[in-house]
Design an enzyme around this catalytic site. Structure first.
Site, PDB file in Angstrom:
ATOM      1  N   GLU A 148       4.096   7.098  -7.013  1.00  0.00           N
ATOM      2  CA  GLU A 148       2.701   6.708  -6.831  1.00  0.00           C
ATOM      3  C   GLU A 148       1.976   7.661  -5.899  1.00  0.00           C
ATOM      4  OE1 GLU A 148       4.211   2.659  -6.080  1.00  0.00           O
ATOM      5  OE2 GLU A 148       2.275   1.999  -6.859  1.00  0.00           O
TER       6      GLU A 148
ATOM      7  N   CYS B 201      -2.919  10.924  -0.730  1.00  0.00           N
ATOM      8  CA  CYS B 201      -1.705  10.409  -0.115  1.00  0.00           C
ATOM      9  C   CYS B 201      -0.584  10.512  -1.149  1.00  0.00           C
ATOM     10  CB  CYS B 201      -1.932   8.958   0.292  1.00  0.00           C
ATOM     11  SG  CYS B 201      -0.462   8.185   0.970  1.00  0.00           S
TER      12      CYS B 201
ATOM     13  N   CYS C 245      12.233   3.732  -1.368  1.00  0.00           N
ATOM     14  CA  CYS C 245      12.456   4.130   0.026  1.00  0.00           C
ATOM     15  C   CYS C 245      13.717   3.434   0.536  1.00  0.00           C
ATOM     16  CB  CYS C 245      11.265   3.727   0.890  1.00  0.00           C
ATOM     17  SG  CYS C 245      11.423   4.251   2.617  1.00  0.00           S
TER      18      CYS C 245
ATOM     19  N   CYS D 249      11.853  -1.411   6.476  1.00  0.00           N
ATOM     20  CA  CYS D 249      10.803  -1.964   7.322  1.00  0.00           C
ATOM     21  C   CYS D 249      10.339  -3.287   6.710  1.00  0.00           C
ATOM     22  CB  CYS D 249       9.637  -0.983   7.422  1.00  0.00           C
ATOM     23  SG  CYS D 249      10.175   0.655   7.988  1.00  0.00           S
TER      24      CYS D 249
ATOM     25  N   CYS E 128       6.760  -3.648   4.896  1.00  0.00           N
ATOM     26  CA  CYS E 128       6.353  -2.669   3.876  1.00  0.00           C
ATOM     27  C   CYS E 128       6.910  -3.044   2.511  1.00  0.00           C
ATOM     28  CB  CYS E 128       6.837  -1.280   4.273  1.00  0.00           C
ATOM     29  SG  CYS E 128       6.381  -0.009   3.084  1.00  0.00           S
TER      30      CYS E 128
ATOM     31  N   GLY F 130       8.375   6.323   0.375  1.00  0.00           N
ATOM     32  CA  GLY F 130       9.502   7.137   0.824  1.00  0.00           C
ATOM     33  C   GLY F 130       9.400   7.579   2.257  1.00  0.00           C
ATOM     34  N   GLU F 131      10.501   8.117   2.743  1.00  0.00           N
ATOM     35  CA  GLU F 131      10.563   8.664   4.093  1.00  0.00           C
ATOM     36  C   GLU F 131      10.642  10.191   3.958  1.00  0.00           C
ATOM     37  OE1 GLU F 131      10.235   8.010   7.349  1.00  0.00           O
ATOM     38  OE2 GLU F 131      10.778  10.120   7.524  1.00  0.00           O
TER      39      GLU F 131
ATOM     40  N   SER G 136       4.196  11.693   7.812  1.00  0.00           N
ATOM     41  CA  SER G 136       4.481  10.548   8.658  1.00  0.00           C
ATOM     42  C   SER G 136       5.957  10.193   8.551  1.00  0.00           C
ATOM     43  CB  SER G 136       3.624   9.373   8.170  1.00  0.00           C
ATOM     44  OG  SER G 136       3.882   8.218   8.922  1.00  0.00           O
TER      45      SER G 136
ATOM     46  N   SER H 101       5.429   6.408  12.781  1.00  0.00           N
ATOM     47  CA  SER H 101       5.187   4.977  12.604  1.00  0.00           C
ATOM     48  C   SER H 101       5.969   4.225  13.664  1.00  0.00           C
ATOM     49  CB  SER H 101       5.640   4.533  11.210  1.00  0.00           C
ATOM     50  OG  SER H 101       4.933   5.269  10.244  1.00  0.00           O
ATOM     51  N   LEU H 102       5.258   3.560  14.526  1.00  0.00           N
ATOM     52  CA  LEU H 102       5.922   2.941  15.683  1.00  0.00           C
ATOM     53  C   LEU H 102       6.098   1.425  15.480  1.00  0.00           C
ATOM     54  CD1 LEU H 102       7.120   3.905  18.301  1.00  0.00           C
ATOM     55  CD2 LEU H 102       4.947   3.444  19.436  1.00  0.00           C
TER      56      LEU H 102
ATOM     57  N   ASN I  42      -1.561  -4.735   5.741  1.00  0.00           N
ATOM     58  CA  ASN I  42      -2.025  -4.994   4.379  1.00  0.00           C
ATOM     59  C   ASN I  42      -1.067  -5.994   3.756  1.00  0.00           C
ATOM     60  OD1 ASN I  42      -4.235  -3.034   4.255  1.00  0.00           O
ATOM     61  ND2 ASN I  42      -2.604  -1.516   4.475  1.00  0.00           N
TER      62      ASN I  42
ATOM     63  N   CYS J 266      -1.792   1.284   2.722  1.00  0.00           N
ATOM     64  CA  CYS J 266      -0.531   1.554   3.417  1.00  0.00           C
ATOM     65  C   CYS J 266       0.467   0.423   3.189  1.00  0.00           C
ATOM     66  CB  CYS J 266      -0.742   1.627   4.923  1.00  0.00           C
ATOM     67  SG  CYS J 266      -1.753   2.974   5.462  1.00  0.00           S
TER      68      CYS J 266
END
Ligand code: SAH
Length: 359
Positions: A92, A105, A112, A116, A119, A165-166, A197, A220-221, A300, A343
């Protein structure tokens, strides 16, 4: 085996490839420009090449491997593209029109591996890493759809590696894609216009710092202490906050003048958004003498994620506390929520508002 995907080759590699077909080096430059500057999607469209060569290329290579399944258009103008790879994995990409400069983006992986809890992409698990060609191709298709095939982008484009993904678990292909995209004879999107990111893959943050021509960094914290971060972002158990912040501290030393990096902080109602969390966050950044800014991203929501976004006044109060302690904080406006393009919403889902794409 799949034939070579020329979209993921540097100009030099393309010259080698055409040499292997017995063609002169300048054909490599022509093909590179055809793919990357004119953004053509088939050899047949490369009318500056002899017919015979176009046929030979078609038999030995490919330049378009992503198939567009659907395109969704949000009421705010954001577009989400849902592709399938040649081996049937979802990819995507999101195009976000903005006043000054549009943003694309892109995804670095299909699915992924990180888990998290806030997400939606996590629910897919890792399907596979994307190749540099598949990364570059996402940008080409989105640009063509927004501006027309081969036309100049009116205001230049920013890229963010914040899709599925990371990126730092697919580091080599990511960096290769940024090198291909920066070519002046191609897309000419320089690393300075790209932000990647990470959820905190510490060794790759350190590696990025050593790359001279590198994209910008965002981290991303989502939580200011290990206890909460372990819960929300299990990757924290591998690289806890102390190691992450130490790497950030070192990364900051590599920043060029005027360059900053960013922390992203998703705001989850009643979970990580208290005054105390804000104070902890400010203290954490001070302790490591970090000057990075903080982007506050209201969550979101999406089924079946167990969170709600923090209310607007809570986000503003959180921002105020950070600012009062000298930390620059910005509230991000969600884009494309209604088409699951915002996001953390990319999970290869279908939504209404699909429309035919003209690519
Ligand atoms: N894996 C990388 C790249 C993805 S970036 C990373 O984690 O940084 C996606 C960004 O969206 C991250 O900052 C993430 O924290 C944030 N995010 C994830 N899910 C979200 C959600 N449901 N609402 C708002 N932001 C979310």
């Amino acid at each position: 085996m799949q034939s070579p995907h020329l979209t993921g080759l540097s100009q030099a590699e393309l010259s080698d490839f055409v040499a292997s077909l017995g063609e002169p080096a300048y054909r490599g430059r022509q093909i590179f420009a055809g793919i990357q500057a004119r953004r053509l999607r088939s050899f047949a469209d490369m009318t500056d090449l002899p017919n015979e060569l176009r046929e030979k290329l078609g038999e030995n290579a490919t330049i378009s491997t992503l198939t567009l399944e659907s395109r969704y258009i949000s009421s705010d103008g954001t577009r989400r593209y849902l592709f399938k790879t040649h081996d049937d994995y979802p990819v995507e990409t999101v195009f976000i029109p903005e006043e000054r400069r549009d943003t694309i983006c892109f995804s670095s992986q299909s699915g992924c591996p990180l888990q998290c809890t806030f997400c939606l992409t996590a629910q897919l698990g890792l399907l596979r890493n994307l190749t540099s060609g598949e990364i570059v191709e996402q940008i080409i298709v989105a640009l063509n759809d927004a501006y027309g095939v081969g036309t100049r982008t009116p205001r230049g484009t920013n890229l963010v590696g914040m899709g599925a993904g990371e990126p730092f678990l697919n580091f080599d292909e990511l960096i290769k894609a940024t090198r291909i995209m920066k070519e002046p004879s191609g897309l000419h999107i320089v690393p300075n216009r790209i932000t990647v990111s990470t959820a905190g893959i510490v060794p790759r943050i350190r590696e990025l710092a050593t790359i001279p021509d590198r994209p910008h960094l965002a981290i991303s914290l989502a939580a200011p202490n290990d206890e909460l971060r372990n819960e929300l972002m299990p990757i924290n158990k591998k690289w806890p906050i102390e190691q992450l912040m130490a790497a950030c501290r070192d990364f900051e030393k590599s920043l060029k003048r005027g360059e900053r990096f960013t922390f992203e902080y998703v705001m989850l109602d009643g979970v990580n958004d208290s005054d105390e969390h804000a104070r902890q966050l400010a203290n954490l950044l001070h302790r490591y003498r970090l000057h990075a800014k903080v982007n506050l991203i209201p969550h979101n929501p999406a089924e079946p994620l167990p969170y709600q976004p923090s209310p607007r006044d809570r986000v503003e109060a959180f921002q105020q506390i950070l600012e009062s302690k000298g930390v620059h904080a910005f509230i991000r406006r969600p884009r494309g929520q209604d088409i699951l393009a915002a996001c953390g919403q990319l999970a290869a889902r279908t939504t209404p508002r699909s429309s035919e794409a003209v690519l």
